[in-house]
Scaffold this motif. Structure first.
Motif, PDB file in Angstrom:
ATOM      1  N   TYR A  22       7.661  12.065  -2.768  1.00  0.00           N
ATOM      2  CA  TYR A  22       7.042  10.808  -3.202  1.00  0.00           C
ATOM      3  C   TYR A  22       6.443  10.905  -4.609  1.00  0.00           C
ATOM      4  O   TYR A  22       6.240   9.889  -5.267  1.00  0.00           O
ATOM      5  CB  TYR A  22       5.983  10.369  -2.195  1.00  0.00           C
ATOM      6  N   ASP A  23       6.184  12.124  -5.073  1.00  0.00           N
ATOM      7  CA  ASP A  23       5.659  12.289  -6.429  1.00  0.00           C
ATOM      8  C   ASP A  23       6.752  12.069  -7.479  1.00  0.00           C
ATOM      9  O   ASP A  23       6.457  11.738  -8.624  1.00  0.00           O
ATOM     10  CB  ASP A  23       5.055  13.686  -6.596  1.00  0.00           C
ATOM     11  N   ARG A  24       8.014  12.258  -7.075  1.00  0.00           N
ATOM     12  CA  ARG A  24       9.134  12.104  -8.014  1.00  0.00           C
ATOM     13  C   ARG A  24       9.940  10.831  -7.770  1.00  0.00           C
ATOM     14  O   ARG A  24      10.853  10.515  -8.536  1.00  0.00           O
ATOM     15  CB  ARG A  24      10.062  13.323  -7.923  1.00  0.00           C
ATOM     16  N   LEU A  25       9.616  10.119  -6.695  1.00  0.00           N
ATOM     17  CA  LEU A  25      10.426   8.973  -6.295  1.00  0.00           C
ATOM     18  C   LEU A  25      10.390   7.832  -7.310  1.00  0.00           C
ATOM     19  O   LEU A  25      11.436   7.301  -7.700  1.00  0.00           O
ATOM     20  CB  LEU A  25       9.960   8.466  -4.926  1.00  0.00           C
ATOM     21  N   VAL A  79       0.829  -1.207   0.000  1.00  0.00           N
ATOM     22  CA  VAL A  79       0.000   0.000   0.000  1.00  0.00           C
ATOM     23  C   VAL A  79       0.862   1.255   0.000  1.00  0.00           C
ATOM     24  O   VAL A  79       0.617   2.203  -0.765  1.00  0.00           O
ATOM     25  CB  VAL A  79      -0.956  -0.013   1.212  1.00  0.00           C
ATOM     26  N   GLU A  80       1.895   1.262   0.859  1.00  0.00           N
ATOM     27  CA  GLU A  80       2.709   2.465   0.982  1.00  0.00           C
ATOM     28  C   GLU A  80       3.455   2.774  -0.311  1.00  0.00           C
ATOM     29  O   GLU A  80       3.520   3.917  -0.741  1.00  0.00           O
ATOM     30  CB  GLU A  80       3.695   2.324   2.154  1.00  0.00           C
ATOM     31  N   GLU A  99      -3.998  14.399   3.726  1.00  0.00           N
ATOM     32  CA  GLU A  99      -4.828  13.457   2.996  1.00  0.00           C
ATOM     33  C   GLU A  99      -4.007  12.260   2.508  1.00  0.00           C
ATOM     34  O   GLU A  99      -4.496  11.136   2.454  1.00  0.00           O
ATOM     35  CB  GLU A  99      -5.494  14.157   1.817  1.00  0.00           C
ATOM     36  N   SER A 100      -2.727  12.504   2.178  1.00  0.00           N
ATOM     37  CA  SER A 100      -1.873  11.424   1.669  1.00  0.00           C
ATOM     38  C   SER A 100      -1.678  10.330   2.710  1.00  0.00           C
ATOM     39  O   SER A 100      -1.615   9.140   2.376  1.00  0.00           O
ATOM     40  CB  SER A 100      -0.518  11.981   1.237  1.00  0.00           C
ATOM     41  N   ILE A 101      -1.603  10.716   3.982  1.00  0.00           N
ATOM     42  CA  ILE A 101      -1.441   9.724   5.050  1.00  0.00           C
ATOM     43  C   ILE A 101      -2.754   8.972   5.275  1.00  0.00           C
ATOM     44  O   ILE A 101      -2.763   7.741   5.453  1.00  0.00           O
ATOM     45  CB  ILE A 101      -0.971  10.404   6.350  1.00  0.00           C
ATOM     46  N   SER A 126       2.189   9.514  -1.640  1.00  0.00           N
ATOM     47  CA  SER A 126       2.412  10.703  -2.461  1.00  0.00           C
ATOM     48  C   SER A 126       2.754  11.877  -1.550  1.00  0.00           C
ATOM     49  O   SER A 126       2.707  11.768  -0.324  1.00  0.00           O
ATOM     50  CB  SER A 126       1.152  11.026  -3.283  1.00  0.00           C
ATOM     51  N   GLY A 127       3.132  12.983  -2.183  1.00  0.00           N
ATOM     52  CA  GLY A 127       3.356  14.203  -1.404  1.00  0.00           C
ATOM     53  C   GLY A 127       4.757  14.338  -0.866  1.00  0.00           C
ATOM     54  O   GLY A 127       5.732  13.831  -1.425  1.00  0.00           O
TER      55      GLY A 127
END
Length: 787
Positions: A299-302, A11-12, A98-100, A17-18
């Motif tokens: 996390y958006d670029r990871l 899931v993670e 919200e991402s969490i 994201s974010g």
């Protein structure tokens, strides 16, 4: 080999994201979170089945995957069912992004799908998310209901998105296994003993055992362990290798060994992890997470960054990580950890497995029999592990912190908490301050003090969450906060292997230290997180000592390799006329200088002399230089930069016949990990038997093991000291062509308690005793005449 995927990890990785924000990483310890879970499971959710196991199997890219996890609670009543998921953090619920929340709900939705997959009669499941904000344990409940079709659609979408990454990983595994099976040993032939050592390592992995191996210099320890480990992955006996080291130099050697195998056709992903303070970009070191461009949108670029690296690079090191981290504007340290999840071989420091405060939670939350642990220079782990499981705190900064938070309304709660903590500190150290002793040792943890410390941690955590703060005060508070957290975590582990120490530092500040005398139970638990482990070193003798202090496992295996070098190429002389006990040190200086003179007079060349303390070293250097003003001398300084250390070593590597004498500390930075071959080093002098200095902590170790087995002095002093001696002597003979002498300058080496522990090749070669300086000269001259 079972390819496991944890539901939380699934899931993670897929939904996260974010921003990368340290504020959202709660200071709660794992144990504290577990305590809250158990508390709710036994009270509010007492009718639920706790730690409910759910799993499913999938075949992706022709490889079987097992997706599994444990829900905090499940209640099934006919066609009705409810799943509860408990989350704990010190962040207020309203501040969770919200991402969490997406991650929290995602995890429990997967549980719902697997539960309805297991029970056909269930058409929908009630999901309850219970969020506990510490330290006050404020509880927020949220509920939703999900039906069978919604849960399946969510799960299928999740797997569909993750499938791309599983395919990428399985392609890596397939290619790795195929090329590992085809790969031949990267050298033309095995060295003496190397084939058997490799075979023993392979069998250890196949049988999920722990092996202690002594492999002297020249046996090729690194390739002898990595080669069979890689071959075992090809046979699907394991899925990931962790090569754990104490020093940067050995990490480099491991990386070079992987290069050798890759040059022979191996296709595998290898990553070398670097400490956070060394790999973090300078541009981000003084920035808050919310102002750091490498953390904002991390996390958006990871995922694009990970994919780019995996598609183009096999050997991932410091330069590769920094290059791609800069390209994608992501934090290099966190990037390296996220990237490591897709790698086959992870080369890193001991602490990533053994240190309870920094270990890799990505890999070491639960046992995984597909992990292989290769632990290099394992003798270093004894003292390192004691440090990992000990923690100390000082009252030094408390007055300044109390003063800095005074008369400021925004800091009022923090100010009061600091004052309460100082009062508790003063009260708890009375056994020391109201005595005439320099230190006090207690058998029990300072429980009342730890409770007050926990309260202060909670207040500081809240204070750090405020937007407006004095930056200078913030930095000081953060530093002290990390010290408090370290103490807090070690206090949770306190048992009868610990002592509570109270003592004064040089400035008369009072230190409270939780000192771990025997970390072996914790090492043993860490080793169980893998299927097999090989602990190896050139000096791992006596084996039963290292088996006891590095895990204390009843059925661990032992293996010892003879030195591959001709024992007659090394002369070992015991000088029975030199006494180096503390009371005799002043009178020993001239005999030591005379012996060094005998060494350099017997043959021009490069020599290293090791002494047990800085003052002793300086006294000997001063006397030596008076008698030898024209001889080149190098002296280890108390603090040396990496460049100065390298310059020291490089001076020995000059190719000349001039005499050079280096003086270094026994057990110090030049005692191991340096490779001086041929004429670069022809003689080593070792002053004393290397006993650690008499001090309260070593005495505690002595008393602990005296009570257990009657060998307290051996465990606390003799064996650690002898290891330093053997490591120093090991600087000399590095190849079959090397020739030289080791002069042991202490008459105690003549005692049986020391000689029975000497390496076998010493006894097989030219080991002798000189009873005066003339005999030393004769023996040295005779040796060089022979060679």
């Amino acid at each position: 080999m079972l390819n496991r995927i944890g539901i939380r990890d699934l899931v993670e990785f897929t939904l996260r994201s974010g921003d990368l924000n340290a504020r959202l990483n709660s200071s709660n310890t794992a144990r504290k979170g577990a305590q809250i879970h158990r508390k709710l499971q036994k009270s509010k959710y007492m009718h639920f089945e706790s730690e409910y196991y759910l799993d499913t199997k999938l075949k992706i890219n022709d490889i079987d995957f097992h997706i599994e996890g444990r829900a905090d609670g499940v209640l099934i009543d006919g066609k009705d069912a409810e799943i509860i998921e408990i989350k704990t953090s010190d962040v207020e619920f309203k501040d969770l992004p919200e991402s969490i929340m997406t991650l929290y709900w995602g995890q429990v939705k997967v549980y719902a799908h697997l539960l309805m997959q297991k029970f056909d009669e269930l058409d929908e499941v009630k999901l309850t998310l219970t969020y506990v904000q510490t330290p006050d344990e404020n509880i927020t409940d949220n509920e939703i209901t999900i039906n069978r079709d919604e849960a399946k659609k969510f799960f299928d979408n999740l797997i569909s998105e993750y499938e791309e990454w599983l395919k990428l990983r399985t392609d890596i595994i397939k290619e790795r296994n195929k090329t590992a099976n085809q790969m031949v040993f990267p050298f033309k032939e095995f060295r003496h003993g190397q084939r058997n050592f490799s075979a023993v390592v392979y069998k250890t992995i196949a049988n999920h055992k722990h092996l202690f191996a002594q492999a002297p210099t020249g046996t090729g320890k690194t390739i002898s362990t990595l080669f069979p480990a890689v071959k075992s992955m090809g046979q699907e006996l394991a899925n990931r290798i962790f090569y754990l080291t104490a020093k940067q130099s050995t990490r480099i050697v491991a990386k070079e060994a992987m290069d050798l195998m890759m040059n022979k056709g191996l296709k595998a992903k290898t990553i070398t992890l670097t400490a956070k303070e060394k790999i973090t970009f300078e541009a981000e070191k003084d920035l808050k997470p919310e102002d750091n461009p490498y953390m904002i949108g991390y996390y958006d670029r990871l995922k694009p960054a990970i994919k780019d690296v995996l598609e183009h690079v096999d050997q991932i090191d410091f330069d590769v990580i920094q290059q791609y981290a800069e390209q994608y504007k992501i934090d290099p340290f966190e990037f390296s950890l996220d990237l490591s999840q897709f790698c086959d071989v992870i080369i890193c420091d001991y602490n990533y497995l053994f240190d309870p405060q920094v270990h890799l939670q990505r890999f070491f939350t639960v046992e995984d029999s597909d992990n292989i642990f290769l632990i290099d220079e394992a003798h270093n782990l004894v003292n390192r592990s004691r440090d990992m499981y000990s923690a100390a705190i000082s009252n030094k900064v408390l007055p300044d912190l109390i003063k800095a938070t005074k008369d400021q309304k925004d800091n009022e709660r923090l100010h009061k908490a600091l004052k309460s903590f100082r009062r508790s500190y003063t009260l708890n150290v009375k056994p020391l301050t109201e005595s005439d002793e320099e230190y006090v040792h207690l058998d029990n943890p300072p429980s009342a003090f730890v409770k007050q410390l926990n309260k202060l941690c909670d207040v500081i955590s809240d204070w750090l969450g405020k937007d407006e703060k004095d930056e200078e005060l913030n930095d000081t508070i953060v530093d002290y906060y990390f010290t408090l957290l370290s103490f807090q975590r070690i206090a949770e582990l306190y048992d009868d292997t610990f002592k509570t120490r109270m003592f004064y530092d040089r400035d008369q500040n009072v230190i409270i230290k939780l000192f771990c005398m025997d970390p072996s139970p914790f090492i043993g638990e860490s080793l169980k997180l893998g299927g097999s482990a090989v602990l190896f070193s050139a000096t791992l003798s006596p084996m039963d000592y290292y088996q006891r202090v590095l895990g204390d496992e009843e059925d661990s295996l032992v293996y010892e390799i003879d030195s591959p070098f001709n024992p007659n190429n090394q002369q070992v002389i015991i000088t029975n006329y030199i006494q180096t006990t503390y009371a005799k040190r002043k009178s020993s200086i001239q005999p030591i200088v005379d012996t060094i003179n005998a060494m350099i007079s017997s043959k021009n060349g490069h020599y290293l002399i090791f002494l047990p303390s800085g003052k002793y070293l300086n006294d000997v250097v001063e006397a030596f230089e008076k008698e030898n003003p024209t001889v080149d001398v190098l002296v280890q300084e108390s603090e040396m930069s990496p460049e100065e250390r390298q310059s020291f070593i490089d001076t020995f590597k000059r190719d000349d016949n001039d005499t050079l004498v280096g003086f270094a500390l026994l057990g110090g930075i030049f005692c191991e990990g340096i490779d001086l071959k041929g004429s670069h080093l022809i003689g080593v002098g070792i002053v004393s038997v290397g006993l650690p200095g008499l001090n309260p902590e070593n005495d505690l170790i002595k008393y602990f093991f005296d009570a257990e087995n009657g060998h307290g002095f051996d465990f606390a002093y003799q064996l650690p000291g002898l290891n330093n001696v053997f490591q120093a002597a090991g600087r000399l003979i590095r190849t079959n062509q090397d020739v030289g002498n080791v002069v042991l300058m202490d008459q105690r080496f003549k005692q049986n308690r020391y000689q029975k522990l000497f390496p076998r090749n010493w006894h097989q070669g030219q080991l002798s005793t000189a009873f005066n300086i003339n005999q030393t000269k004769q023996k040295l001259n005779h040796f060089w005449q022979q060679h």
